[in-house]
Design a protein around this motif. Sequence first.
Motif, mmCIF file in Angstrom:
data_model
loop_
_atom_site.group_PDB
_atom_site.id
_atom_site.type_symbol
_atom_site.label_atom_id
_atom_site.label_comp_id
_atom_site.label_asym_id
_atom_site.label_seq_id
_atom_site.Cartn_x
_atom_site.Cartn_y
_atom_site.Cartn_z
ATOM 1 N N LYS A 119 7.631 31.717 -18.492
ATOM 2 C CA LYS A 119 9.058 32.294 -18.082
ATOM 3 C C LYS A 119 8.491 33.748 -17.679
ATOM 4 O O LYS A 119 7.718 34.667 -18.156
ATOM 5 C CB LYS A 119 9.708 32.562 -19.408
ATOM 6 C CG LYS A 119 9.902 31.160 -20.103
ATOM 7 C CD LYS A 119 11.395 30.372 -19.517
ATOM 8 C CE LYS A 119 11.625 29.234 -20.131
ATOM 9 N NZ LYS A 119 12.296 28.602 -19.125
ATOM 10 N N GLY A 120 9.525 34.185 -16.679
ATOM 11 C CA GLY A 120 9.315 35.724 -16.225
ATOM 12 C C GLY A 120 10.723 35.965 -15.263
ATOM 13 O O GLY A 120 11.315 35.250 -15.310
ATOM 14 N N PHE A 121 10.375 37.410 -14.855
ATOM 15 C CA PHE A 121 11.539 37.845 -14.230
ATOM 16 C C PHE A 121 10.935 38.330 -12.791
ATOM 17 O O PHE A 121 9.910 38.600 -12.533
ATOM 18 C CB PHE A 121 11.943 38.974 -14.841
ATOM 19 C CG PHE A 121 12.769 38.721 -16.166
ATOM 20 C CD1 PHE A 121 14.174 38.618 -16.097
ATOM 21 C CD2 PHE A 121 12.096 38.755 -17.348
ATOM 22 C CE1 PHE A 121 14.795 38.196 -17.162
ATOM 23 C CE2 PHE A 121 12.770 38.401 -18.490
ATOM 24 C CZ PHE A 121 14.030 38.049 -18.458
ATOM 25 N N ILE A 122 11.975 38.055 -11.822
ATOM 26 C CA ILE A 122 11.505 38.399 -10.352
ATOM 27 C C ILE A 122 12.147 39.608 -10.022
ATOM 28 O O ILE A 122 13.369 39.962 -10.327
ATOM 29 C CB ILE A 122 12.055 37.179 -9.536
ATOM 30 C CG1 ILE A 122 11.740 35.798 -10.061
ATOM 31 C CG2 ILE A 122 12.119 37.422 -7.882
ATOM 32 C CD1 ILE A 122 12.415 34.642 -9.313
ATOM 33 N N ARG A 123 11.470 40.583 -9.583
ATOM 34 C CA ARG A 123 11.646 41.828 -9.313
ATOM 35 C C ARG A 123 13.040 41.941 -8.627
ATOM 36 O O ARG A 123 13.987 42.641 -8.794
ATOM 37 C CB ARG A 123 10.650 42.721 -8.660
ATOM 38 C CG ARG A 123 11.174 44.197 -8.394
ATOM 39 C CD ARG A 123 9.907 44.876 -7.640
ATOM 40 N NE ARG A 123 10.520 46.193 -7.509
ATOM 41 C CZ ARG A 123 11.053 46.527 -6.570
ATOM 42 N NH1 ARG A 123 11.692 45.742 -5.779
ATOM 43 N NH2 ARG A 123 11.575 47.922 -6.470
ATOM 44 N N SER A 167 13.227 32.677 -15.598
ATOM 45 C CA SER A 167 12.880 31.429 -14.860
ATOM 46 C C SER A 167 11.427 31.212 -15.139
ATOM 47 O O SER A 167 10.565 32.131 -15.254
ATOM 48 C CB SER A 167 13.377 31.397 -13.414
ATOM 49 O OG SER A 167 12.700 32.340 -12.705
ATOM 50 N N ASN A 168 11.166 29.864 -14.719
ATOM 51 C CA ASN A 168 9.689 29.318 -14.703
ATOM 52 C C ASN A 168 9.163 29.924 -13.515
ATOM 53 O O ASN A 168 9.551 29.832 -12.408
ATOM 54 C CB ASN A 168 9.602 27.901 -14.882
ATOM 55 C CG ASN A 168 10.098 27.419 -16.334
ATOM 56 O OD1 ASN A 168 9.847 28.054 -17.467
ATOM 57 N ND2 ASN A 168 10.587 26.375 -16.436
ATOM 58 N N ILE A 169 8.020 30.741 -13.384
ATOM 59 C CA ILE A 169 7.263 31.127 -12.673
ATOM 60 C C ILE A 169 5.862 30.893 -12.465
ATOM 61 O O ILE A 169 5.249 30.902 -13.648
ATOM 62 C CB ILE A 169 7.544 32.864 -12.393
ATOM 63 C CG1 ILE A 169 8.912 33.074 -12.533
ATOM 64 C CG2 ILE A 169 6.648 33.353 -11.262
ATOM 65 C CD1 ILE A 169 9.022 34.749 -12.780
ATOM 66 N N ARG A 170 5.376 30.275 -11.434
ATOM 67 C CA ARG A 170 3.993 30.267 -11.290
ATOM 68 C C ARG A 170 3.293 31.462 -10.604
ATOM 69 O O ARG A 170 3.382 32.144 -9.640
ATOM 70 C CB ARG A 170 3.410 29.129 -10.400
ATOM 71 C CG ARG A 170 2.073 28.700 -10.252
ATOM 72 C CD ARG A 170 1.838 27.487 -9.576
ATOM 73 N NE ARG A 170 2.346 26.205 -10.254
ATOM 74 C CZ ARG A 170 1.995 25.689 -11.126
ATOM 75 N NH1 ARG A 170 0.886 26.039 -12.132
ATOM 76 N NH2 ARG A 170 2.455 24.869 -11.662
ATOM 77 N N PHE A 171 2.294 31.894 -11.295
ATOM 78 C CA PHE A 171 1.765 33.234 -11.169
ATOM 79 C C PHE A 171 0.374 33.199 -10.406
ATOM 80 O O PHE A 171 0.131 32.048 -10.223
ATOM 81 C CB PHE A 171 1.488 34.306 -12.569
ATOM 82 C CG PHE A 171 2.737 34.376 -13.169
ATOM 83 C CD1 PHE A 171 3.397 35.647 -12.730
ATOM 84 C CD2 PHE A 171 3.153 33.795 -14.150
ATOM 85 C CE1 PHE A 171 4.544 36.032 -13.262
ATOM 86 C CE2 PHE A 171 4.551 33.999 -14.792
ATOM 87 C CZ PHE A 171 4.984 35.094 -14.202
ATOM 88 N N PRO A 172 0.037 34.179 -9.546
ATOM 89 C CA PRO A 172 -1.028 34.139 -8.776
ATOM 90 C C PRO A 172 -2.483 33.488 -9.288
ATOM 91 O O PRO A 172 -3.168 32.652 -8.538
ATOM 92 C CB PRO A 172 -1.457 35.478 -8.258
ATOM 93 C CG PRO A 172 -0.016 36.160 -8.533
ATOM 94 C CD PRO A 172 0.561 35.418 -9.557
ATOM 95 N N ASP A 173 -2.449 33.420 -10.723
ATOM 96 C CA ASP A 173 -3.801 32.923 -11.271
ATOM 97 C C ASP A 173 -3.458 31.646 -11.650
ATOM 98 O O ASP A 173 -4.270 30.949 -12.464
ATOM 99 C CB ASP A 173 -4.005 34.017 -12.689
ATOM 100 C CG ASP A 173 -3.019 33.908 -13.591
ATOM 101 O OD1 ASP A 173 -1.969 33.164 -13.404
ATOM 102 O OD2 ASP A 173 -3.216 34.405 -14.804
ATOM 103 N N SER A 174 -2.317 30.985 -11.183
ATOM 104 C CA SER A 174 -1.891 29.649 -11.452
ATOM 105 C C SER A 174 -1.396 29.056 -12.618
ATOM 106 O O SER A 174 -1.316 27.899 -12.958
ATOM 107 C CB SER A 174 -3.359 28.731 -11.214
ATOM 108 O OG SER A 174 -3.784 28.819 -9.885
ATOM 109 N N THR A 211 6.915 39.743 -9.191
ATOM 110 C CA THR A 211 7.316 38.978 -10.941
ATOM 111 C C THR A 211 6.469 39.419 -11.923
ATOM 112 O O THR A 211 5.534 40.289 -11.690
ATOM 113 C CB THR A 211 7.121 37.644 -10.680
ATOM 114 O OG1 THR A 211 5.586 37.275 -10.538
ATOM 115 C CG2 THR A 211 7.844 36.705 -9.518
ATOM 116 N N LEU A 212 7.093 39.287 -12.927
ATOM 117 C CA LEU A 212 6.280 39.791 -14.180
ATOM 118 C C LEU A 212 6.508 38.819 -15.363
ATOM 119 O O LEU A 212 7.932 38.261 -15.513
ATOM 120 C CB LEU A 212 6.824 41.249 -14.851
ATOM 121 C CG LEU A 212 6.145 42.260 -14.384
ATOM 122 C CD1 LEU A 212 7.068 43.609 -14.927
ATOM 123 C CD2 LEU A 212 5.007 42.421 -14.669
#
Length: 136
Positions: free
Chosen positions: A110-114, A99-106, A56-57
């Motif tokens: 909004k971001g994109f899924i590869r 979409s709303n994404i929860r990233f590894p740093d919690s 994700t980004l």
Amino acid sequence: MVIVADLAGGLWPQRARAACQAMSAAETALGEETGPKTRILADIRRVFAALGDPPTLPTARLIAALRDNPEAPWDQHGPHGLTPRGLQLLLRDYGISWSNIRFPDSTQAKGFIRVKFTDAWLRYCPDPSDGHLRQG
């Protein structure tokens, strides 16, 4: 190139000008063939690859990377450069959206899924040297 050819004389000035015309025609044809919607797909693939193909980004990170490329048109896209809304519009025809994404740093953003790009990459800007795209 033309200046050097002019200094060399002989057939070189004519050849250099013909080469410049051929290169310009090829660039124009490439630009018409790969409009902004196809170009954005290829550039997004390059961004993901440059960042180690994360799953994700964040949208802000993706847009910043796209706009930082001096050879790409994204810093001048629209009146203020490429924006999140502008990116959404370019990707809409491919069925790709943020979409709303929860990233590894919690954090959540909004971001994109590869993997959502994989089908569009294969259809519209395939890269035969990039075998991992076919695996998803």
